[in-house]
Design an enzyme around this catalytic site. Structure first.
Site, PDB file in Angstrom:
ATOM      1  N   HIS A   1      42.691  42.395  43.229  1.00 31.55           N
ATOM      2  CA  HIS A   1      42.068  41.333  42.432  1.00 31.55           C
ATOM      3  C   HIS A   1      43.105  40.336  41.919  1.00 31.55           C
ATOM      4  O   HIS A   1      42.808  39.156  41.756  1.00 31.55           O
ATOM      5  CB  HIS A   1      41.348  41.930  41.214  1.00 31.55           C
ATOM      6  CG  HIS A   1      39.947  42.412  41.493  1.00 31.55           C
ATOM      7  ND1 HIS A   1      38.939  41.563  41.877  1.00 31.55           N
ATOM      8  CD2 HIS A   1      39.386  43.641  41.408  1.00 31.55           C
ATOM      9  CE1 HIS A   1      37.809  42.266  42.024  1.00 31.55           C
ATOM     10  NE2 HIS A   1      38.064  43.540  41.748  1.00 31.55           N
TER      11      HIS A   1
ATOM     12  N   GLN B   1      38.699  39.048  36.701  1.00 35.07           N
ATOM     13  CA  GLN B   1      37.254  39.298  36.652  1.00 35.07           C
ATOM     14  C   GLN B   1      36.627  38.853  35.333  1.00 35.07           C
ATOM     15  O   GLN B   1      35.412  38.737  35.229  1.00 35.07           O
ATOM     16  CB  GLN B   1      36.960  40.792  36.868  1.00 35.07           C
ATOM     17  CG  GLN B   1      37.293  41.257  38.275  1.00 35.07           C
ATOM     18  CD  GLN B   1      36.952  42.727  38.451  1.00 35.07           C
ATOM     19  OE1 GLN B   1      37.771  43.587  38.145  1.00 35.07           O
ATOM     20  NE2 GLN B   1      35.752  43.018  38.918  1.00 35.07           N
TER      21      GLN B   1
ATOM     22  N   GLY C   1      37.364  50.515  36.640  1.00 31.25           N
ATOM     23  CA  GLY C   1      38.514  49.634  36.704  1.00 31.25           C
ATOM     24  C   GLY C   1      38.098  48.188  36.528  1.00 31.25           C
ATOM     25  O   GLY C   1      36.958  47.824  36.844  1.00 31.25           O
TER      26      GLY C   1
ATOM     27  N   CYS D   1      32.280  47.101  43.076  1.00 29.76           N
ATOM     28  CA  CYS D   1      33.068  46.176  42.256  1.00 29.76           C
ATOM     29  C   CYS D   1      32.140  45.547  41.227  1.00 29.76           C
ATOM     30  O   CYS D   1      31.036  45.134  41.573  1.00 29.76           O
ATOM     31  CB  CYS D   1      33.677  45.101  43.160  1.00 29.76           C
ATOM     32  SG  CYS D   1      34.706  43.919  42.264  1.00 29.76           S
ATOM     33  N   LEU D   2      32.609  45.476  39.979  1.00 32.30           N
ATOM     34  CA  LEU D   2      31.765  44.914  38.916  1.00 32.30           C
ATOM     35  C   LEU D   2      31.455  43.438  39.168  1.00 32.30           C
ATOM     36  O   LEU D   2      30.485  42.915  38.640  1.00 32.30           O
ATOM     37  CB  LEU D   2      32.438  45.087  37.549  1.00 32.30           C
ATOM     38  CG  LEU D   2      32.571  46.544  37.063  1.00 32.30           C
ATOM     39  CD1 LEU D   2      33.361  46.601  35.766  1.00 32.30           C
ATOM     40  CD2 LEU D   2      31.199  47.195  36.898  1.00 32.30           C
TER      41      LEU D   2
ATOM     42  N   HIS E   1      42.493  48.749  44.724  1.00 33.37           N
ATOM     43  CA  HIS E   1      41.352  47.835  44.556  1.00 33.37           C
ATOM     44  C   HIS E   1      41.641  46.832  43.419  1.00 33.37           C
ATOM     45  O   HIS E   1      41.449  45.626  43.589  1.00 33.37           O
ATOM     46  CB  HIS E   1      40.100  48.661  44.250  1.00 33.37           C
ATOM     47  CG  HIS E   1      38.873  47.849  43.982  1.00 33.37           C
ATOM     48  ND1 HIS E   1      37.750  47.904  44.787  1.00 33.37           N
ATOM     49  CD2 HIS E   1      38.573  46.979  42.982  1.00 33.37           C
ATOM     50  CE1 HIS E   1      36.823  47.077  44.285  1.00 33.37           C
ATOM     51  NE2 HIS E   1      37.303  46.513  43.180  1.00 33.37           N
ATOM     52  N   GLU E   2      42.103  47.347  42.275  1.00 31.45           N
ATOM     53  CA  GLU E   2      42.329  46.467  41.119  1.00 31.45           C
ATOM     54  C   GLU E   2      43.500  45.517  41.355  1.00 31.45           C
ATOM     55  O   GLU E   2      43.442  44.349  40.979  1.00 31.45           O
ATOM     56  CB  GLU E   2      42.563  47.282  39.843  1.00 31.45           C
ATOM     57  CG  GLU E   2      41.403  48.182  39.434  1.00 31.45           C
ATOM     58  CD  GLU E   2      40.051  47.490  39.422  1.00 31.45           C
ATOM     59  OE1 GLU E   2      39.998  46.275  39.157  1.00 31.45           O
ATOM     60  OE2 GLU E   2      39.047  48.153  39.698  1.00 31.45           O
TER      61      GLU E   2
HETATM   62 NI    NI Z   1      36.612  45.077  41.793  1.00 30.47          NI
END
Ligand code: NI
Length: 170
Positions: A140, A51, A46, A94-95, A136-137
């Site tokens: 953000h 991000q 995701g 998380c990236l 989660h997304e």
């Molecule tokens: Ni994330």
């Protein structure tokens, strides 16, 4: 294929509130494509627009397994309509916070509404990994990171680690 650089903690843009998208134009379609390319390359399941430094309300996901065909999901202006009372604890990463994984408790099922790339309004129920990934997304888009749900001690440890790395990269 156009990959975009992924912002890493403690980048301030990860804490901003993303703006709604009022028109799905070529720019938004390209952003969605770039986000998918960036996510697959990472690799991740995701990615939210903030991000990659775009403060717009769009997220991409793909929860297909390695041996399954790709199943990209693009959600524009997503909102969660309802949460189940039952919760589940899963390990999240998380990236933007690479190489760390912590357990987080969240509602197990949700109902979400979003606009797809074709401009259609979609309402769907989600459980399992998809429900967790969506939560989660979507966080953000409001500047919320999963580490915000950890104990203060753990969260501060993560923040310190990345502040130090950022200073070193300086
Ligand atoms: Ni994330």
């Amino acid at each position: 294929m156009a990959k975009r650089p992924i912002l890493i903690l403690p980048d301030e843009r990860l804490r901003a509130i993303a703006e709604p998208i009022d028109k799905i134009d070529e720019g938004i379609r390209r952003l969605a494509e770039d986000m998918l390319d960036t996510m697959y390359d990472a690799p991740g399941i995701g990615l939210a627009a903030p991000q990659v430094g775009e403060l717009r309300r769009i997220v991409v996901m793909d929860l297909s397994k390695d041996d399954e065909p790709k199943a990209p999901i693009v959600m524009i202006n997503p909102e969660i309509l309802s949460y189940s009372d039952d919760t589940v604890t899963t390990e999240e990463g998380c990236l933007s916070i690479p190489e760390l994984y912590y357990e987080v408790e969240r509602p197990a099922e949700i109902k979400v509404r979003y606009t797809n790339l074709e401009g259609e309004t979609v309402e769907r129920e989600a459980g399992d990994r998809l429900a967790i990934c969506i939560q989660h997304e979507l966080d953000h888009l409001d500047g919320v990171l999963y580490i915000d749900y950890l104990s203060r001690l753990k969260r501060d440890r993560v923040l310190k680690k990345f502040q130090k790395q950022a200073r070193r990269a300086g």
